[in-house]
Every structure is written in C-alpha cells, then in structure tokens.
Enzyme design. Structure first.
Site, short mmCIF file in Angstrom:
data_model
loop_
_atom_site.label_atom_id
_atom_site.label_comp_id
_atom_site.label_asym_id
_atom_site.label_seq_id
_atom_site.Cartn_x
_atom_site.Cartn_y
_atom_site.Cartn_z
N GLU A 60 -12.80 3.45 -6.18
CA GLU A 60 -11.82 4.17 -7.01
C GLU A 60 -12.29 4.31 -8.45
O GLU A 60 -12.14 5.37 -9.06
CB GLU A 60 -10.45 3.48 -6.95
CG GLU A 60 -9.69 3.73 -5.64
CD GLU A 60 -10.17 2.89 -4.47
OE1 GLU A 60 -11.04 2.01 -4.68
OE2 GLU A 60 -9.68 3.10 -3.34
N HIS A 127 1.25 -1.29 -0.13
CA HIS A 127 1.36 0.10 0.31
C HIS A 127 2.72 0.67 -0.06
O HIS A 127 3.24 1.54 0.63
CB HIS A 127 1.11 0.22 1.82
CG HIS A 127 -0.32 -0.05 2.22
ND1 HIS A 127 -0.83 -1.31 2.33
CD2 HIS A 127 -1.35 0.79 2.48
CE1 HIS A 127 -2.11 -1.24 2.67
NE2 HIS A 127 -2.45 0.02 2.76
#
Ligand SMILES: Cc1ncc(C[n+]2csc(CCOP(=O)(O)OP(=O)(O)O)c2C)c(N)n1
Ligand SMILES: [Mg+2]
Lengths: 325, 390
Positions: A60, A127
């Site tokens: 990322e 999540h």
C-alpha cells in the site's frame, strides 16, 4: 431508467472519467481480471487494458507513493484499497508526502484513494474500519464519504477532477443495498457541500455515510410516535466541511445531534460540535449530543458489533432527550 | 472476463520442485548438512504427522458444512492442499517455541495445541471462543501453547516475531520463533523491515514463505519480479532455502534444520515452501482467474495427504487399519467439537466494553446505553435501508 446501486454508481464514475480523460488510471490489488474484492472495477480491464488498470503487489505504501509521483507528472491515479482498513499501511505516504506536497513544494498531487469502509457487516476489527478521523487532522487532504448512489457517483467524479488529493470512503454496507435513479449527463457533485437529506424544524441530525440511513429511519419513527419534525444534514464532505450548511440547520432547529459510525473520542462529531460552538452558539437551545460507536476496536460477533455500533434506537433515544431539553 | 496466464500456464505444475529438497537445498551456505532429521522420527511421530494433516483437512470440511448451513459468520478460509506445509513446519518446533500462523495455517495451530472446538467457536462467533467473539476465524493465539494470533494486515507478524525472538535472545532462552508469510505478503514493507531487523540482530527466527502461487487473484509473476522467493534472503544476508511444501517430511526436514540453526544462535533462515492454493482466497472466490486444469492437476498429482499416505503404507509399512483408526478418531473428535461449539452461547453484548485497557478493565457504556443490556431491539434492519427517497 433502471435504478443504479451505490456500487454500480462508483463503477460508472470510474468508467466515465477514464473515458473522458486519458490521464486517469486505476491501481490496486486484484482490480484487473478479478475486478476487485467487491467487483467495483469489474469490466474496466476489458475496456481500458492493462496499462490503465494495474494490479499491484501487496504494497500500500508503495502504490500510494507511486500514485503521488505519477500525479506530479500530470497523471490522475485512482488507488483502490482492497479494504479501507489497509490505508493505515500508507499513512506515512498520505500524511507526510501527499498531503504536504502542494504547500511545501508547490507540487500538485491529484490522487484519489478509495475503498470499502465501514461496519454492520460482521467484518471484525480489520474489515470494518472508518478511518476518516485519522486523516481529518491532516491539512492538505480532502475527505468525502457519500451516503447515496447519486453522491457516490458525483463525488467520485469531482474527486478525480480535483487538483488535490482526495480520500474517498465507500460504505460497503451500502454497496448493493441502496439504489436510485441517477441524474443523467455529466453528474458531478461539488466537494465541500453538505446535503439536506430530510427537511425538518424541531431538531437536526448531522451525519454522513451509512448512519444517514439510520437517521432517516429514526426520523420516521420520531415523526410517527412523537410528532417530531427532524432535519437530517448529510455532510458528504468531511474535509472541507460545509460550515454554512451546519450553521443554517442550527439556526433553523436550534437543537442538534451528531451521529457517526466511527468511534467517539477524537471523532468527526467533536469537530462539528466545536464549529457550532464557535459559529452558532447563540442559536442553540440545548447542548449538542453525540451518537457514535463506543471507544473499542469493532468486534466481530453480531451481539457485540450491534452493541458497539450506533443503532436506530440510540438515535431515537437521544433525539427524544434533545427535543425535551 | 479477461483471463491472464498465471504461472501455472507454464511451469507451475506439481512436482516442479520434487526431488530438490536434499540436493538443492542442503547446499545453501550456512545450513547444516547431515542425515535427514525426519529419519529420526519415531513410528508414533510418523503417524502423528498424518493425524494432524487429516485433522486439518477434515476440520475444514466440517467448517464448509457449517458455512453452507449459514452457521459460520463471515468468510471461510481453506488450506486445502497446503496441510503438509503447515503441519510439517510446526512439527519441527518444540513446545517452548513460538509460532505465528497465517490464514492457511490451521494445521500449524493444531500442532501447537489449538483445539477443534475453539476453531469452530471462532468461526461461529461464539461467546466462549478464544477471542470471546471479538475476532474472526483462526485469528487467535495462546502464549502458553506458543502461538500468537495474527491480524489481517499482511506482513505485520514478521516484525512482531522479530521482537518475540529478540526477547529470547536478550534473556538467553534457547527458544525459537517461526513466522509464516504468504507469497503476496512478501511485498509488504513490514515483511522487509521486520526481516531486516531480525537478520541484523541474528534473532532465533525462522521465516516460512508459503508460495502457493497466488495472492487472492494475483499470480506470483505479478507480485514480484523475483522468480524464486528464497532469493529474497540474499537481500538480508541470511540463508534462503526452498523445499517441496507438499511433502510433509521434506517440510519437516528443512524447517528442523533452520530451527536447530536458530537455536544454536546462528540467526534467521528464510524457507520458501512450494505449494498450491487449491481453493479460492476464501469460499466466495470462484477462481475464474486460474488457468484451466491447474487445480485439477495439483489435486490429482500432488495432494499432500495422498502423497504421505503412500509413504506411510509403501515405504514405512503402516497398515491400512492404523490409518483407518486415525481417520475414525479424527471424525469423532470433530463431531464432539461441533456439538460443543453449536451448544455454546453467543457473547453477552456488554462484554464489548471489557478489556480495552488493563486499567480500567471496563469502560462505561455510552450514557444513552445505561442499563441497556442489548443494543438493539431489532438488529440492523437491512430491508428498511434505501427505501427513503426523502
Ligand atoms: C496490508 C494488507 N493489504 C491487503 C490485504 C488484503 N488481503 C488479504 S489476503 C490477501 C492475499 C494474500 O496472499 P498471500 O500473502 O500470498 O497469502 P495466501 O492467501 O496465498 O496464503 C490480500 C491482498 C491485507 N490483508 N493486508
Ligand atoms: Mg499466496
């Protein structure tokens, strides 16, 4: 016209912007042949090819940094986080490099970082996150978090065209659950403008993202059971924040609560309350109240998640208290 | 949907590394030579390896049943075809050693003492699961038994295990740590930073890279320009070895040598285990990106249980009855675990407020929740959402 889901609205925005402007390209994990973990980018590889739809390694910081460099050179990268929870891996790049680049080096950095956010989905602590407050404190970034399909499309188009970096949070609970007829043509929603989601006169709920829908549910119930007329202001843009719209609703109803799904301490609600304090204190008839998640990592099991996240019943309870103050 | 040639289109077939375990891998500088450690396993241990692999597979199959009955909350992650890599590597550790599993390492956790009932309770989000419903699937640990629970953020467990093993070194304890990462997770910054730190500190750490060909839908060739992940070791000045991850004895051998080396104070080893993810990333993934025939080929030619069964019966001369007895024991254990997990309660809602800090151990409920035991009269009302056009 067929109704369009929130997810499809995002896909349309990407598609249209890539058609419109060759410098727009997208990158992220599994976004090509697979079409992304939630299938937001489904079909884009077929239409635009591998050079504009780039599958990245699991890096990322690497691909956000690369997006910044490409943006300096005139490209318009749109980065997908597979889940927004992984944006923390690029926190350094976003807050130190990207956010400061215009101010410190007069280098424009028009990137968009988007991804599925939010809870109510039994996703557990990694999540389900709502990381907006972690970035709200970073001058140089813009932050949007739409609640409707129309805003999802219009704000993403605005974000891609914006000359500064925009974090675009998408609520995954809304992806396939809401749909509406989208305005035709080149539908762009300006960043920095709130939206009145429901007109009312007795009290105001200021909110954004999935809790807009919880607030709407609560408002219906309050109208039916208490005869209360509730106004709902959907912020849509968190940075910059629409102070004028906030002040306007305060002046209209004189009673305000702020609702968000993110945890309480250091959250967006505190910032909204501070702005009201400074700009419209004399218009208040009651203290500003907050409905938020409890200050814990979001647990996974349904009874725990339901307990931690704000629910419609909480909004009703707090609104009654506010109305009676 | 566009189908891109994965590594399996050429080259990624079973047996690609077969036979390399002794010759190729032993020759790596810094890795001890000698007779295969697995040659010293007792008959009981040889059977144990089979037991753990069978338990892993059967437990996952039970979870699939529960998933289909919608009793599993959230996704289900399989390690089908990777049981040998998990079990064989964990089996090389001693009780005092610590490992950090990833999502394909149910087998490693079982070897380290995780119980099937715990796993099922986790997947069912039960209140008496090891995380009391806070975390999902196999995301849990137990320091007493020597395993630390993972978080989702890939690569993060590498620096954590660097610290675990640094503490062994600082205290002069003859203990070893083992951390797993997937082929995809080797691309993370955390992997690099943690491994580099461990290497320079000569921590007693073994890093097992499970090369199963894919990270979600991304084949290795899109993840890294390196063709053999063991070569990443060069960048850290540590030995890198590669072994057949579907040969449980080869996995045991290569890990045992690295563990012994770590215990002798000779530092970090990176092991690349060649295996294959036969199921999707999770149950929902239809694997449309996998070249035709690839999965079937691995299933047919390189199933780790089939392979070890052949070794057990043909080379080690165990008879079918002994195997059947293990299969029966596994089934009984899983049946009992399922019954116990199904009977377990869901968590108490207010338990969400316990344990965020050591002190205070309990945080106060939000004022409008005072006296409220359960947050919602009705759970989130999906049907009601999106119907407003106001
Ligand atoms: C930092 C980070 N980015 C993205 C993800 C989302 N994600 C979860 S698993 C996965 C693929 C992992 O592949 P690999 O490391 O090869 O492990 P495998 O699943 O093959 O065992 C991805 C991208 C994540 N968990 N963490
Ligand atoms: Mg992998």
């Amino acid at each position: 016209m067929a109704e369009t889901t929130y997810l499809e609205a995002i896909r349309q925005a990407l598609f249209e912007e890539m058609e419109r402007d060759e410098s727009v390209f997208i990158l992220g994990e599994d976004i090509g042949a697979y079409g992304g973990a939630f299938k937001v980018t489904d079909g884009l590889l077929d239409r635009f090819g591998e050079s504009r739809v780039i599958d990245t390694p699991i890096s990322e910081a690497g691909f956000v940094g690369a997006a910044a460099g490409a943006a300096h050179m005139g490209m318009r990268p749109v980065v997908e986080m597979q889940f927004i929870d992984f944006i923390s891996c690029a926190y350094d790049m976003l807050t130190n490099y990207v956010a400061t680049s215009r101010y410190r080096a007069m280098l424009p950095c028009p990137i968009v970082v988007r991804g599925p956010s939010g809870g109510y989905v039994r996703g557990g602590p990694f999540h389900s996150q709502n990381p907006e407050a972690a970035f709200l404190h970073t001058p140089g970034l813009k932050i949007v978090y739409p609640a409707t399909a129309s805003d999802a499309k219009g704000l993403l188009k605005a974000a891609i065209r914006d000359d500064d970096p925009v974090l675009f949070f998408e609520h995954k609970y809304l992806y396939r659950r809401i749909k509406e007829d989208l305005p035709g043509g080149d539908h762009v929603v300006p960043i920095g403008k709130a939206r009145v989601a429901r007109e009312g006169k007795d009290l105001s709920i200021i909110t954004y993202a999935a809790t807009v829908w919880k607030a709407l549910e609560a408002a219906e119930q309050l109208e039916k059971e208490d005869g209360l007329s509730v106004e709902i202001l959907d912020l849509r843009s968190l940075l910059p924040m629409d102070d004028a719209a906030i002040v306007e609703t305060v002046r209209k109803t004189n009673r305000v609560m702020v609702v968000h799904e993110d945890t309480r301490t250091g959250g967006v609600a505190g910032e909204v309350a501070a702005r009201i304090n400074e700009q419209a204190f004399e218009w208040l008839d009651a203290p500003i109240l907050r409905v938020t998640a409890a200050d814990v990592p979001l647990p996974y099991s349904p009874p725990l998640e339901d307990y931690v996240l704000p629910q419609t019943t909480d909004i009703v309870t707090v609104a009654r208290k506010l109305a009676a103050y | 949907m566009a189908r891109r040639a994965g590594p399996g289109a050429k080259g990624r077939g079973p047996g690609a590394v077969a036979g390399t375990r002794a010759a190729g891998d032993r020759s790596t500088p810094g890795v001890a030579r000698g007779p295969r450690p697995s040659a010293r396993l007792s008959r009981a241990q040889q059977l144990d390896l089979y037991y753990w692999m069978r338990l892993t597979r059967s437990l996952e199959e039970r979870l699939v049943n529960l998933y289909r009955q919608t009793k599993v909350i959230g996704g289900l992650f399989r390690s089908l075809g990777q049981e040998a890599d998990a079990v064989g590597s964990a089996f090389a550790l001693e009780r005092r050693d610590v490992l950090s599993p990833l999502i394909r390492n149910l087998g490693s956790m079982l070897v380290k003492g995780a119980k099937p009932v715990e796993i099922i309770r986790q997947y069912m989000a039960k209140g008496d699961s090891p995380t009391r419903g806070r975390e999902l699937n196999i995301h849990y640990g137990d320091l007493d038994r020597g395993f630390i629970g993972q978080i989702s953020h890939l690569g993060d467990m590498v620096p954590v295990m660097t610290g675990v093993t640094l503490s062994f070194k600082l205290r002069g304890e003859a203990r070893v740590g083992l951390v797993y990462v997937g082929d995809g997770a080797t691309s993370t910054g955390s992997f690099h930073e943690g491994l580099n730190f461990a290497a320079v500190q000569r921590c007693p750490l073994v890093v097992v890279v499970e090369n199963n060909g894919y990270a979600y839908s991304t084949p290795l060739a899109r993840q890294t320009a390196v063709t053999e992940l063991k070569d990443k070791a060069l960048a850290y000045g540590i030995p890198g070895v590669r072994a057949d991850g579907n040969d449980v004895l080869a996995v045991f051998d290569v890990t045992k040598e690295a563990v012994d080396r770590a215990r002798r104070g000779e530092g970090v080893t990176l092991i690349e285990l060649m295996t294959y993810r036969r199921k999707g990333h999770a149950e929902h993934d239809n694997q449309s990106y996998v070249p035709a025939g690839e999965i079937e080929r691995w299933e047919r030619e390189d199933d780790p249980l089939d392979r070890y069964l052949r070794v057990l019966t043909a080379e080690l001369e165990f008879d079918d009855a002994m195997i059947a007895a293990i299969d029966a024991r596994v089934k009984d254990e899983i049946d009992a675990a399922t019954d116990a997990a199904e009977a377990s309660p869901m968590p108490e809602p207010t338990d969400a407020l316990v344990g965020i800090y050591a002190e205070p151990a309990l945080i106060e409920p939000l004022w409008y929740r005072a006296g409220v035991r359960s947050a919602v009269a009705a759970h989130e009302r999906a049907a009601g959402w999106g119907t407003f056009h106001g």
